[in-house]
Structure formats: C-alpha cells, structure tokens
Design a protein around this motif. Structure first.
Motif, PDB file in Angstrom:
ATOM      1  N   UNK B 273     -39.494  46.473 122.901  1.00 46.95           N
ATOM      2  CA  UNK B 273     -39.346  45.039 123.157  1.00 46.95           C
ATOM      3  C   UNK B 273     -40.109  44.664 124.422  1.00 46.95           C
ATOM      4  N   UNK B 274     -39.933  45.480 125.451  1.00 46.78           N
ATOM      5  CA  UNK B 274     -40.612  45.214 126.720  1.00 46.78           C
ATOM      6  C   UNK B 274     -42.119  45.143 126.531  1.00 46.78           C
ATOM      7  N   UNK B 275     -42.659  46.136 125.838  1.00 44.84           N
ATOM      8  CA  UNK B 275     -44.112  46.202 125.654  1.00 44.84           C
ATOM      9  C   UNK B 275     -44.598  45.048 124.797  1.00 44.84           C
ATOM     10  N   UNK B 276     -43.907  44.885 123.655  1.00 46.69           N
ATOM     11  CA  UNK B 276     -44.391  43.939 122.661  1.00 46.69           C
ATOM     12  C   UNK B 276     -44.258  42.501 123.160  1.00 46.69           C
ATOM     13  N   UNK B 277     -43.123  42.177 123.779  1.00 43.22           N
ATOM     14  CA  UNK B 277     -42.892  40.812 124.226  1.00 43.22           C
ATOM     15  C   UNK B 277     -43.780  40.475 125.425  1.00 43.22           C
ATOM     16  N   UNK B 278     -44.232  41.512 126.129  1.00 44.50           N
ATOM     17  CA  UNK B 278     -45.150  41.260 127.228  1.00 44.50           C
ATOM     18  C   UNK B 278     -46.527  40.864 126.720  1.00 44.50           C
ATOM     19  N   UNK B 279     -46.872  41.335 125.519  1.00 43.94           N
ATOM     20  CA  UNK B 279     -48.209  41.062 124.983  1.00 43.94           C
ATOM     21  C   UNK B 279     -48.218  39.839 124.075  1.00 43.94           C
ATOM     22  N   UNK B 280     -47.147  39.690 123.287  1.00 41.73           N
ATOM     23  CA  UNK B 280     -47.135  38.606 122.301  1.00 41.73           C
ATOM     24  C   UNK B 280     -47.065  37.250 122.978  1.00 41.73           C
ATOM     25  N   UNK B 281     -47.686  36.282 122.330  1.00 43.92           N
ATOM     26  CA  UNK B 281     -47.748  34.948 122.906  1.00 43.92           C
ATOM     27  C   UNK B 281     -46.793  34.024 122.163  1.00 43.92           C
ATOM     28  N   UNK B 282     -46.029  33.277 122.917  1.00 43.90           N
ATOM     29  CA  UNK B 282     -45.107  32.301 122.364  1.00 43.90           C
ATOM     30  C   UNK B 282     -45.904  31.187 121.701  1.00 43.90           C
ATOM     31  N   UNK B 283     -45.711  30.948 120.406  1.00 46.56           N
ATOM     32  CA  UNK B 283     -46.538  29.949 119.719  1.00 46.56           C
ATOM     33  C   UNK B 283     -46.354  28.544 120.302  1.00 46.56           C
ATOM     34  N   UNK B 284     -45.200  28.285 120.903  1.00 45.08           N
ATOM     35  CA  UNK B 284     -44.947  26.944 121.416  1.00 45.08           C
ATOM     36  C   UNK B 284     -45.672  26.682 122.734  1.00 45.08           C
ATOM     37  N   UNK B 285     -45.525  27.603 123.679  1.00 42.93           N
ATOM     38  CA  UNK B 285     -46.038  27.326 125.012  1.00 42.93           C
ATOM     39  C   UNK B 285     -47.356  28.031 125.309  1.00 42.93           C
ATOM     40  N   UNK B 286     -47.727  29.014 124.485  1.00 37.49           N
ATOM     41  CA  UNK B 286     -48.954  29.747 124.751  1.00 37.49           C
ATOM     42  C   UNK B 286     -48.825  30.775 125.861  1.00 37.49           C
TER      43      UNK B 286
END
Lengths: 467, 590
Positions: B273-286
């Motif tokens: 989760x730490x790794x993935x959420x650090x890289x993935x971009x929130x579609x709403x805010x970018x």
C-alpha cells in the motif's frame, strides 16, 4: 543469578510451578537439574508475584517435587547464531545433535524475534522458478513470500517440498548465496531421513541447517523449534546476505503442542480447544518472512501443514491461510489418479504473484493466461458435475471440449515427473497449447491483442492433433 | 493536579499484567510499565486487583517493576502531519521508529506521534475580539498538496480571542491564539489537540444518507452502493479478495481522505500500500494518493493489545478530519482480527466466553464501532462524513460465525465474497445473490438527478436477469442447457454477458480499474438493448444458435476493455452495431 531453588510446588503435564522466586522475569529461561544429573530447560510462562509457572522443554519425566534444582539464567530464550551453522543438525531447541561439537557463536539472539517494521520492508517481486508448472504458472512463488503447502496425511507434500528445494536452488542467479533452513516439528524419523537424503543427493547438504524435533521428542520443545529456525534464518539472510528458504514441517504438530500446553495451564479454549492466541502465535512465525530494505538477503517460507481430516476449514489451515500470502493445496483425488504433484488448482493461490510476473519478470501474457486457465478449469468442474447427472454423452459439444481440456490439463500441465524441471517458457507455452483445445470465443479473460499473438487461428485444434 | 501515582507489578500473563490492592488508577487510563516504559491501558479495576493490558511485548518484565499512571486516557495527537504517514496501532510513526531503531521494531520506543519540529505555512482566519466555539476553525495549513488542514478549537473550549499570531510558519506546538474563557482565565491554543480514542468526537447533528460514495467499481456503485457516511462489511474466506476490494475503494473512491487500518494483517501488504499509493495518482486532484491517505499498520505479529486499539486510533483520526468538513472513508482490514484480539485478551482475563470463545460484549463493541460512522453536521457547521468499510474474515469462510453475524446486524451494506467465484477468478468476487445494500432507496434521488432517471430501473432489470439465471441454472444442473427453450437460453446468454462484461472488473487494466457512473449506466443501456433486440428475434422464431453466430455477445462483453474512459461517445456506436446485427440476422434467415 546464582540462586538455586530446591523443589517444586506443582507438576502438571509439561508445566511446573515454583514458589518463592525472586527477581524472575516474564519469558525468562530457567535450568533444572533433576536428581543431580539430568539437565532440563524451561521457560517462565506466567508470573504471579513470587510464583512462577514454568514450561519444561524436555518434558517433566523423572521430576518430583523434591529432586529438582532450579536456576534462573537471567535471559530470555536465546540461540547462538553463526554462518557455521550451515551443514549442521540440531535438536528442536538448537543444541547440536550431529556429534560435531558446539557452534562458535558470533552472536546470541532472542528467539522471539521482533516485528519487522512495514516501512523497512521491501515489497517482494522476484519470482523463484521451481520448474513445476502448476506452481510457476499458476501460483508463482516469490522471493520473500510465505507460501504454505496444505496437505493431508499420505499425500506427497514432502516429495513436493524436496523437489522445490532441489530445483529452486539451481535458479538463474547462481552467483547469489542460497541456503535452506529446515525446521521439523514432531515429524516421523522416516520423513526427517527423507529430507536429509534428498539434501545430500542434490548436493546442497552443506547449505542446509536442520532443526529436528521428531515425533517422539518432547512436545513443548516443538513450540520453540520454528522460532529457533527462523532466528537463524533471519541472521543468515539479513546479516550474511543469503537467500534463505525455510521449510517448516509440520505446522499442525506445532499447533497441537500449543493446545496441549494451553489445556494443562487451564486456559479458556476457543475454537476446537485451541487457545485464543493461536492466530497471534502463528502470525509471529509466518510474518518472519520477507525482505528488508538495504539488505541483499531474503527469507522465504514454505511451511507444510497436514490438514486434519483434509478439512481446509479446520482452525489451523484456516488461520494460516489468513496470515500467509496464498497456499498450495494438495488433493487426494488427483493423488488417487496418480497425478504428481497432486496440486488442486482452484483453491491454490499466490497473493504476491501479480507483482512478480508479467513483462520484465516472466512474460507479458502470464497473468491473463493464468486467469484463463483458472476460469477454464473452474468450468471443467461444472461440466463434470453435469456429466455425473446426465451422462457424458448428453453434454453439449462445448461441455465435451471442456471435459477433454480438463483431462489434458490435469495430465500434462499439473502432472509432471518428480525430477522434471520445466522452464517458464515451457510452462507458458504448454498453457497456450492446452487452451487451443477450447474455441477462441471461450477465452474471455484475455485481451484481444494477446489472443491475436498466441491464438491467431480461429479454429480450435483437435485433441487428436496432439497425439 | 495529580501527584505521580506509581504502583508495582504483581503478576504477568502474556500481554496482561496485574497490580495488587487499591491503586487509584482510572479506567482506560494510559500507564507506563516497567523500566522500558511500555505503553499500557487500565482495563479493569477491582478493590484487590487492577488489570492492565500492555501494547508491547511483555517478555522481560519482572514482578515489582514500576507502573506509572499518566493521568490521561489512551489518546491520539491530532495536528497537521497525519496524512501521507504510517503509524502503528497507538499512533507511533513507523517511519521515525525505523530511522531510530532499524528494521525491527524494538520495545519501549518513545517518539512523538507527529513531527514537532516541522514548520507549517499557517494562514490565520480569525481576528481579535471574535468569540469562538468548540470546533471553530481558526487557521488553515496546507498539509499536503491535496488537503488543507483546518485547525480547530478543541470541542469543549470556547472563548473570546484576545491575541492572534500573524500568518507565518509555525510548529504544531507553537501558540497561535490566546482565548479568554468565559470564566476569565486565558488559554493558549496550538494546532494540536489530544483526543481519547474510545470516545466519539462530538458533532452537531446527524444527516440521513443521501449521497453515494462513488467507488468506480461497477458491482458496488450500480448494484450495491454505499452512502457517504454509510457502513459496509466485506466478508470472505481467505483468497477471495477482501484486501483487493479495499485497495480498489481506497484508490478510486471519491472520498477526500482515506484512513487505511491494517489490523492484524500481513506486513508485505502494508508495504505494498505504501509503495503503490505513493506512486498512483488520485484521478480527482492529480496528486499522489498518499497525499490523502493515512495508514495505521498493526501487522499480525505486532502485540495483540495494540491491534485492539488500532481500530479506534484510525476511527478517531477519521473523525478529526470529518470535523473539518471532509468526507472520510475508513478501510478496516480486518475487523475479525480485532474481534480475535478481544477474544484473546478476554481469555487472558478469564472472562466467561460466549459464542465460539468470543466475549459476550463482542456485539456491543461492534455496534459502537459502526455507529461512529455517519454524515454529520460538525460543530462548526460544516458537513463531513465518516464511512466505514470493514473486512470480515470468517473462520472457514462460514458466514454463520459470530463476527459476521453480529456485523451484519450493524451495517447496512453487505458485500459477500464468494469462494467459487474467486476460484474461477471472477473478480471482484462479490456474489450478487448474497449481497445487499439498504442504501438503494436512500440514494435513488441522487441517481435520478445525477446519472439518469432510468438508472434504478436498469439496475433492477439487470438484477432480475441475474436471479432468473440462478433459478434456470438449477434446471441446467439437472438436465443440461440444451433442452431449455430459446427464450430461456437467451436469458442465460445475457446473464453471461452481464457477469463477464459488467460485474467482472479487471483491477489491473488501465481503463477498467475505475469506471465513471456515466460509463456504468451506458454499459447497462447497451446490454439491455441487446437483450431487447434478441428477444424480438427469438419471438420471430430464430434459434439461439443463429443469434450467437455473429459474435455480438463477445463484442459487448469486451466493451469494458475496448471503450476508453475518455471516449464514451463510442458506446453509442454499439447500439448501431446491434441494429446492424438485427438486420443481418433477419436478412440471412428470413
């Protein structure tokens, strides 16, 4: 230190009670001398002011309320660790039993270990090629994973574990150091001997460190064996930068031992008489697999557990499944059809697989292919159920194709020789070959682009063309 | 003030320790145990015995060692710095522990929950002379790129502002305001609040559920939606995809803040989760997803008492952000581990067990937990919500066990995961016949205003096709599909299109992982149009074998991959394709 207590106030199964203890601490190791010559070890499991409940590792035989001298050691359960432990054999609490003398310890470590900080973990991504199609293709083993084998009595789990050890040790990264830590809890002599012979035959025995608690060894010792084994494994992995494969067999004996001790302590049982802390205890063992940032080594766990009465919902496999990252389930039915390894595909799973396969690791079609094989094989089950009701002749042509696929899949994809070592390409290509038994429009889990590459023809092949 | 109260340990049993005699400790008070100052909590008091649960490994403790009371209940520190961070079950930052203690978590680590040295850009929003109530916002701090942290007056405090610092950079412990309380005393206010984890933060009032938490997952948004401020349970045996579903919701849902509680779960999962959420971009805010996320990680090998607390820690952090007016979603993975922690501690206390060894108060604890969710009007008049999505890991995958059954009583949304779907790798493996959502009626207004007035009707038609399929399958299991009349064969075929093309969703596909409400609606539209057209053909006496010969079913199934999310007009073309298909069949076979 130094004070010796004479006598005990209670002995009950593997537990003894000592009163009037001064300065003892929780989880401390104590030494007993019985009749002036027999030495035993124990661990304080409960303290009530000056009353200590002690678990005796070697069992309480010969102990009486008068003949026992007890000494506090002043430290918790520790094992000496050293890179020299490879190639050696120890008993369940880490005392050498191979007659080669004691190990020169580089360090003494607390066997309980410490929880690994999630921010310091590295997410496991490198797959280990085992050469077994059912594992490589469908439940890929990843370095740093904990992947148990759920088996039953009489199934060839030992053979499978041995094959994995043999074939995985000959992986592509042969310049990296690889070693095996083997922990046996309550296994039969023959099983221990089988593993020893296998390690010798495959020429890895100087890279193996064995901890043996055999079926007739004291029960309480079993509770410590996996912890000792993992402490050594962690040392070798994170201090000596080796890739360690830990095989623990049989986790069921470990849980049974826990139940035995718990009930003699008069604790409140939860499910099937196992203590409430069974989950926490199992977790402290399984969670000691992984990769630490800034370290080159890794600990991969391959615990084996025999499901009582082949029941996967029994508390031991059930709780294990919630902690480990998947499971490989063996099936008595396939074993009965002399298919080796009898891996039951549908309930088997590797949670870390999705990030360790695909382009850059194995091949870009791996994930879709695996999904398709799973879903096609699930349909085989449905077709077989139907056939058992209405007869095979009455099935639709499509269902008949699925039946045919099922037979071929079990025989050629799941089944392989005990020494057969397939490359990942062989495994994947075999998967596509089998999918050609089905019409292309049935392959609904695969992107059309991949299908165009690997299943270009619109016409399915006949099984006859294989033979 | 209290003088320091110190007592001596009498007995130790695993994570539970006992003190003898009347101690004067308070219930739920935080204590420091032993030389290493392990954190513990008072859990029962008796005139002879005080019982304390210790949040850390107790090995090495001796009877006679000191236990010191702190005077406060176990509480969390609330201030900027919570987001984009990872904590253990009692809000200790794992990053900091890792820096000081190495890869393994040692005992008795004493670190501040939040960074006290960091300077935050602070914009004051009040002036001297204003009268502020509890909950009033007095300053704004851009905590991450995505979220503005609103500093609030603690709930029980009110008074007139007599001194305000200018805008600037401050740490979380700098005084920003001085209030004159009604009794005339002065009180210094900082960004920081402390709040006991077991006490819900006060609000003004509760609103009924009316807005869905849009997750981008078709089976959830269309079939079994959850409202903002709602509660949902995801039960399923191991390997059925609980964690995967929660990850998907955490990634794609339209909540402002995500609190992810890994309660007794795998260490590698938290790392992921730490790794993935650090890289993935929130579609709403970018911005990276971690900018709106906080993680509570109490992995299965960390001490059991802290596991019990971790759920409440996460809940309190969520309520704090709700009070600022944000929509917060809590992922609790898994509540069964928490219930088992209760059982384990209850066993150590030798309490009388109820069902399957669980304590009798399991149900009341679960209800108290889920009732802290809701869409609320906060003390400062803003609207904020806490939605709770709890995973349940039933023993042996059997939903009749106590945790699942009691959870079912207190949640309004039930997403039952199914083993046979998971075995066939049908993901998300949420079974459409065992799942339900009580929010459907509450949300109908929102759907007809924001998606389409036909939305609910379509959803119900899809549902009825699926349940017809289920009853037809009973027959098929007995006699095979070939003997069914063609209209029933068509129902089976359309149900298959719905299952494969609509319910199944690929989390690893860039377009399919998150789907807008508009696309969900249009997909249903196409599928139902196909159904309508085929029914016409069947009524004309066309057999199913001819209908299937044109590959239109496969084409509709592949919509989810073939239509990119930014080009939804393409979906209108499918209706034309279906018309063409209709004409072609007529032409060929008339």
């Amino acid at each position: 230190m130094g004070i010796e207590y004479l006598g005990l106030s209670n002995i009950n199964g593997p537990l003894v009670v000592l009163e009037g203890v001064q300065e003892a601490f929780f989880d401390e190791i104590v030494e007993f001398v019985v009749d002036g010559n027999i030495k035993k070890m124990g661990r304080i499991v409960e303290l009530d002011n000056e009353r200590a409940v002690i678990q005796v590792f070697e069992g309480t035989e010969n102990m009486s309320l008068q003949n026992t001298h007890t000494k506090l050691t002043g430290h918790p359960m520790e094992v000496p660790v050293s890179a020299d432990m490879l190639g050696r054999t120890f008993n369940g609490v880490g005392v050498p039993i191979d007659g080669l003398g004691s190990v020169m310890a580089e360090e003494r470590r607390n066997v309980n270990g410490l929880p690994l900080n999630p921010v310091k973990r590295e997410y496991p991504r490198n797959y280990i090629r085992t050469g077994i199609s059912a594992i490589d293709g469908l439940t890929t083993l990843i370095r740093g994973q904990k992947l148990p084998i759920f088996s039953g009595n009489g199934l060839p789990h030992d053979q499978l574990a041995a094959q994995i050890v043999k074939q995985a040790s000959l992986g592509d990264d042969s310049e990296e150091e690889f070693a095996i830590v083997f922990g046996a809890m309550g296994v039969k002599h023959d099983v221990a001997e089988f593993f020893r012979k296998t390690f010798e035959e495959s020429g890895v025995s100087d890279h193996v460190c064995m901890f043996l608690n055999l079926a007739n060894d004291p029960v309480v010792e079993r509770l410590i064996t996996p912890k000792v084994a993992l402490t050594v494994a962690e040392y070798l992995a994170f201090e000596c930068n080796m890739h360690i494969l830990v095989i623990l067999t049989d986790m069921t004996s470990f849980a049974e031992a826990m139940r035995e001790v718990s009930s003699s302590r008069g604790e409140i049982p939860s499910r099937k008489g196992y203590p409430g802390y069974l989950y926490s205890e199992l977790a402290t063992i399984y969670e000691r697999a992984g990769i630490v940032e800034d370290s080159l080594g890794s600990v991969t766990q391959l615990p084996i557990l025999t499901m009582p009465n082949d029941d996967i919902t029994h508390p031991i496999p059930d709780l294990t499944g919630y902690i480990t990252e998947g499971q490989i389930v063996l099936d008595r039915n396939l074993h009965g059809q002399t298919i080796y390894p009898p891996i039951s595909i549908l309930p088997s799973l590797s949670r870390l697989m999705k990030d360790g396969i695909g382009a850059g690791y194995t091949r870009d079609d791996h994930q879709s292919l695996a999904n398709q094989l799973f879903s096609a094989y699930a349909k085989v089950g449905e077709a077989r159920n139907l056939a058992s009701v209405i007869g095979e002749d009455e099935l639709s042509p499509l269902d008949k194709k699925y039946l045919q696929f099922g037979v071929e899949f079990e025989k050629r994809y799941v089944g392989q020789g005990p020494t057969e070592n397939r490359t990942i390409e062989q495994t994947l290509d075999l998967g596509w070959e089998l999918l050609h038994l089905l019409p292309r429009e049935e392959l609904d889990r695969i992107d059309t682009k991949l299908l165009d590459i690997y299943y270009p023809s619109e016409e399915p092949l006949d099984a006859a063309s294989f033979e | 003030m209290d003088s320091r109260r110190i007592e001596a340990i009498y007995g130790i049993n695993g994570p539970v320790i006992y003190l003898k005699g009347k101690t004067g400790f308070k219930m739920s008070e935080m204590v420091h145990v032993g030389k290493e100052k392990l954190v513990g909590e008072v859990i029962s008091l008796d005139k002879d015995v005080t019982t304390i649960q210790v949040y850390e490994e107790t090995s090495g403790l001796k009877p006679g060692e000191e236990v010191e009371a702190t005077g406060d209940a176990v509480s969390v520190t609330l201030a900027p710095g919570i987001l984009n961070n990872i904590f253990d079950g009692i809000e200790r930052p794992l990053e900091k522990i890792g820096e000081s203690g190495g890869a393994f978590i040692t005992r008795g680590v004493s670190v501040d929950s939040l960074d006290t040295a960091k300077l935050w850009d602070t914009h004051m929003t009040v002036a001297e002379g204003e009268f502020l109530h509890g909950g009033s916002i007095f300053a704004e701090v851009p905590e991450t790129r995505a979220i503005v942290h609103k500093c609030m007056i603690p709930p029980q405090v009110e008074g007139t502002v007599v001194e305000v610092k200018p805008d600037g950079q401050y740490t979380i412990n700098d005084t920003l305001l001085v209030l004159e309380l009604p009794d005339g005393t002065k009180k210094e206010i900082t960004m920081t609040q402390h709040w006991p984890i077991r006490v819900p933060r006060p609000v003004h009032k509760r609103y009924p559920a009316s807005i869905p938490l849009v997750t981008g997952q078709r089976i959830l948004d269309t079939m079994f939606p959850i409202a903002k401020g709602g509660t949902a349970a995801i039960p399923g045996g191991f390997g059925t995809g609980k964690t995967m579903t929660q990850h998907q919701i955490a990634k794609w849902s339209d909540a402002d803040i995500i609190v992810y509680i890994g309660c007794g779960e795998r260490g590698n999962e938290m790392t992921q989760v730490l790794e993935e959420f650090g890289e993935l971009v929130d579609p709403k805010s970018g911005n990276p997803l971690m900018d709106r996320t906080t993680l509570i990680a109490n992995t299965s090998n960390m001490p059991v008492a802290a596991r019990e607390a971790s759920i409440y820690t996460g809940l309190t952090l969520a309520e704090y952000y709700r009070d600022m007016g944000y929509d917060v979603a809590i992922m609790a993975d898994s509540t069964s581990r928490w219930a088992e922690a209760l059982r384990e501690l209850s066993g150590r206390l030798e309490e009388m067990p109820a069902e399957e060894g669980f304590p009798a108060y399991l149900a009341s604890r679960l209800s108290a937990f889920y009732e802290r969710a809701g869409m609320m009007q906060t003390l400062n008049g803003e609207t904020g919500s806490v939605s709770i999505i709890g995973a349940v890991s039933p023993q042996g995958g059997d939903f009749s066990e106590p945790v699942t059954q009691n959870t079912k009583r207190f949640v309004r949304c039930f997403w039952g995961l199914d083993k046979s779907l998971a075995y066939a790798r049908h993901f998300p493996a949420i079974h459409w016949l065992t799942s339900y959502s009580e929010y459907l009626n509450d949300l109908s207004g929102w759907y007809s205003d924001n998606v389409s007035p036909k939305f609910l009707d379509y959803r119900n038609r899809i549902m009825s096709i699926l349940s017809q399929e289920n009853s037809l399958m009973e027959i098929v299991k007995l006699i095979g599909a070939d003997v069914l009349p063609d209209d029933q064969k068509l129902t089976l075929e359309i149900a298959k299109v719905i299952r494969l093309g609509f319910l199944q969703q690929n989390a690893f596909h860039k377009d399919d992982t998150c789907v807008s409400m508009e696309k969900q609606f249009k997909m249903m539209d196409v599928i139902l149009y196909l159904f309508k057209t085929c029914r016409k053909l069947i009524a004309m006496g066309m057999p199913m074998s001819i209908l299937k010969s044109e590959g239109i079913f496969e084409k509709v199934i592949a919509i989810k991959y073939d239509v990119p999310n930014d080009n939804l007009q393409m979906l209108d073309m499918y209706k034309l394709d279906i018309d063409a298909y209709y004409n072609k069949i007529i032409e060929k076979n008339a």
